[in-house]
Design a protein around this motif. Structure first.
Motif, PDB file in Angstrom:
ATOM      1  N   ASN A  34       0.845  -1.215   0.000  1.00  0.00           N
ATOM      2  CA  ASN A  34       0.000   0.000   0.000  1.00  0.00           C
ATOM      3  C   ASN A  34       0.871   1.253   0.000  1.00  0.00           C
ATOM      4  O   ASN A  34       0.609   2.209  -0.738  1.00  0.00           O
ATOM      5  CB  ASN A  34      -0.894   0.059   1.243  1.00  0.00           C
ATOM      6  N   ILE A  35       1.881   1.251   0.855  1.00  0.00           N
ATOM      7  CA  ILE A  35       2.737   2.446   0.942  1.00  0.00           C
ATOM      8  C   ILE A  35       3.458   2.674  -0.392  1.00  0.00           C
ATOM      9  O   ILE A  35       3.598   3.814  -0.847  1.00  0.00           O
ATOM     10  CB  ILE A  35       3.745   2.326   2.110  1.00  0.00           C
ATOM     11  N   ALA A  36       3.887   1.589  -1.013  1.00  0.00           N
ATOM     12  CA  ALA A  36       4.533   1.721  -2.329  1.00  0.00           C
ATOM     13  C   ALA A  36       3.568   2.408  -3.300  1.00  0.00           C
ATOM     14  O   ALA A  36       3.961   3.302  -4.068  1.00  0.00           O
ATOM     15  CB  ALA A  36       4.942   0.345  -2.854  1.00  0.00           C
ATOM     16  N   GLU A  37       2.300   2.015  -3.219  1.00  0.00           N
ATOM     17  CA  GLU A  37       1.297   2.630  -4.094  1.00  0.00           C
ATOM     18  C   GLU A  37       1.117   4.112  -3.756  1.00  0.00           C
ATOM     19  O   GLU A  37       0.936   4.949  -4.647  1.00  0.00           O
ATOM     20  CB  GLU A  37      -0.028   1.878  -3.920  1.00  0.00           C
ATOM     21  N   ASP A  38       1.164   4.427  -2.459  1.00  0.00           N
ATOM     22  CA  ASP A  38       1.078   5.842  -2.052  1.00  0.00           C
ATOM     23  C   ASP A  38       2.220   6.641  -2.661  1.00  0.00           C
ATOM     24  O   ASP A  38       2.031   7.761  -3.150  1.00  0.00           O
ATOM     25  CB  ASP A  38       1.148   5.963  -0.525  1.00  0.00           C
ATOM     26  N   LEU A  39       3.415   6.071  -2.616  1.00  0.00           N
ATOM     27  CA  LEU A  39       4.590   6.795  -3.117  1.00  0.00           C
ATOM     28  C   LEU A  39       4.504   6.962  -4.632  1.00  0.00           C
ATOM     29  O   LEU A  39       4.820   8.032  -5.170  1.00  0.00           O
ATOM     30  CB  LEU A  39       5.873   6.076  -2.694  1.00  0.00           C
ATOM     31  N   LEU A  40       4.045   5.922  -5.320  1.00  0.00           N
ATOM     32  CA  LEU A  40       3.888   6.025  -6.782  1.00  0.00           C
ATOM     33  C   LEU A  40       2.823   7.063  -7.126  1.00  0.00           C
ATOM     34  O   LEU A  40       2.976   7.861  -8.065  1.00  0.00           O
ATOM     35  CB  LEU A  40       3.512   4.665  -7.389  1.00  0.00           C
ATOM     36  N   PHE A  41       1.747   7.077  -6.342  1.00  0.00           N
ATOM     37  CA  PHE A  41       0.680   8.068  -6.579  1.00  0.00           C
ATOM     38  C   PHE A  41       1.208   9.488  -6.371  1.00  0.00           C
ATOM     39  O   PHE A  41       0.950  10.387  -7.178  1.00  0.00           O
ATOM     40  CB  PHE A  41      -0.511   7.783  -5.651  1.00  0.00           C
ATOM     41  N   LEU A  42       1.969   9.680  -5.304  1.00  0.00           N
ATOM     42  CA  LEU A  42       2.515  11.018  -5.022  1.00  0.00           C
ATOM     43  C   LEU A  42       3.460  11.463  -6.139  1.00  0.00           C
ATOM     44  O   LEU A  42       3.470  12.627  -6.542  1.00  0.00           O
ATOM     45  CB  LEU A  42       3.248  11.027  -3.679  1.00  0.00           C
ATOM     46  N   LYS A  43       4.244  10.511  -6.632  1.00  0.00           N
ATOM     47  CA  LYS A  43       5.184  10.844  -7.714  1.00  0.00           C
ATOM     48  C   LYS A  43       4.413  11.306  -8.952  1.00  0.00           C
ATOM     49  O   LYS A  43       4.833  12.227  -9.654  1.00  0.00           O
ATOM     50  CB  LYS A  43       6.047   9.613  -8.033  1.00  0.00           C
ATOM     51  N   GLU A  44       3.275  10.652  -9.188  1.00  0.00           N
ATOM     52  CA  GLU A  44       2.471  11.009 -10.359  1.00  0.00           C
ATOM     53  C   GLU A  44       1.745  12.345 -10.147  1.00  0.00           C
ATOM     54  O   GLU A  44       1.713  13.203 -11.027  1.00  0.00           O
ATOM     55  CB  GLU A  44       1.456   9.892 -10.621  1.00  0.00           C
TER      56      GLU A  44
END
Ligand code: 5AD
Ligand code: FES
Length: 367
Positions: free
Chosen positions: A220-230
């Protein structure tokens, strides 16, 4: 050193050089953070150096005005959820809000954050009037809103009235995780829609999530970081989840200092120029949480400007700090705390003499 630990160091180096990692690498790094303090220290040094290169020793302040704790939503983690019958509800009038801003202005604040629950009592016109009212009184200040999910039209109206920034944590970028933290009427999709609308309108946007929220996984956190990057928000607010005794998550364990600091460091390396607050929640789980947050890559603090009489009522989680202090004490305390670690508090619209040479007796206690 084990092969996995070596790879974790390697990934931090890659993140520093390229400001991004792929999903698999994020998960690996988050899972192999382990209890290796040296790995964390390695990250914090890099994050601190990068932030110093961009921002020097400046720590930005935003004055937080919690103007209503009424909320029509029922997020399972939040102490001011509609379903909490024990919460003592309050609302500030426009004049009370202006008084907070005037006091803050005299103390040197040049950004006001109006934060509240999703409270239908205030119409869009009411919000617009409050925003323009603050801008008229203090044209050199930025006004930030943090009042939840609204339509594009409402966001546009606030922006046209003068609002500069909007804080809306995405909470979690994963729809299944989102559904475990919120009732059915709230969706991850709408939350993200709001953030993209805000960006399209021209706001400076803040997103973010809780660290260690119930059922959160490294994936989930990895997804949060990818979302923030986008999304590329201008600000990212993260702080540990802390249970509130009158919520369905009352027995869930809190997020940790170590994991929150690690994430602050990662986010600094991923988004070098981002405004990254050392949050009140971080100061709540550890007496020096905010100082450690700054040393791990954060560069914003948000002292409380709410009237003292209502502070204890805006309890999103248990044991929240700064609920008994006057605004001046809060600001002085934070100035002293930042000075104690070699940083300097500034306003986002340039230095203000009001923030210099302050002392605080309580700066090594939880205040
Ligand atoms: N612990 C920590 N943070 C919380 N928030 C809400 N409830 C809690 C809690 N129990 C955070 C949410 C929200 C922000 C205003 O406060 O992320 O977006
Ligand atoms: Fe609020 Fe210390 S920051 S009193």
């Amino acid at each position: 050193m084990s092969g996995d630990l070596k790879q974790a160091y390697n990934l931090i180096n890659i993140l520093e050089a390229e400001h991004k990692l792929n999903r698999e690498d994020w998960v690996f790094l988050l899972k192999n953070r382990g209890e290796d303090r040296e790995l964390s220290e390695y990250l914090f040094k890099k994050a601190d150096a990068l932030r110093k290169r961009i921002y020097g020793d400046a720590v930005y302040v935003r004055g937080l005005i919690e103007f209503t704790n009424y909320c029509c939503n029922d997020c399972y983690y939040c102490g001011i959820r509609a379903g909490n019958a024990n919460a003592q509800r309050y609302r500030l009038t426009a004049d009370e809000i202006y008084a907070c801003c005037d006091e803050g202005y005299a103390l040197g604040f040049r950004t006001f954050v109006l934060q509240g629950g999703e409270d239908a009592f205030y119409s869009d016109d009411d919000i617009c009037l409050m925003v323009s009212g603050i801008k008229e009184r203090h044209p050199d200040c930025a006004v930030t809103l943090s009042i939840g999910e609204k339509s594009y039209e409402s966001y546009k109206a606030y922006f046209d009235a003068g609002a500069d920034r909007y804080l809306l944590r995405h909470e979690t970028a994963n729809p299944a995780h989102y559904a475990r933290l919120h009732p059915e009427n709230l969706s991850c999709e709408n939350r993200k829609r709001c953030l993209y609308d805000l960006k399209a309108i021209g706001y400076q946007v803040g997103a973010g999530f809780m660290v260690g929220s119930p059922y959160q996984t490294e994936e989930n956190i990895a997804e949060d970081l990818l979302f923030l990057k986008e999304l590329k928000p201008q600000m990212v607010g993260i702080g540990p989840f802390i249970a509130h005794h009158d919520t369905p998550f009352k027995d869930m364990k809190s997020g940790t200092l170590e994991e929150t600091l690690f994430l602050l460091g990662l986010i600094r390396l991923m988004l070098p120029e981002v405004l990254l607050p050392a949050t009140t929640a971080l100061g709540t789980i550890h007496p020096l949480g905010r100082e450690l947050g700054i040393k791990s890559g954060a560069n914003v603090v948000m002292p409380n400007l709410s009237p003292t009489g209502v502070r204890k009522k805006y309890l999103l989680y248990d044991n929240k700090i700064c609920t008994g202090d006057e605004s001046a004490q809060c600001k002085d305390c934070l100035s002293a705390r930042m000075a104690s670690i070699g940083y300097r508090i500034v306003t986002d619209r340039g230095d203000h003499p009001g923030f210099e040479g302050l002392s605080c007796q309580s700066h090594l206690n939880i205040c």
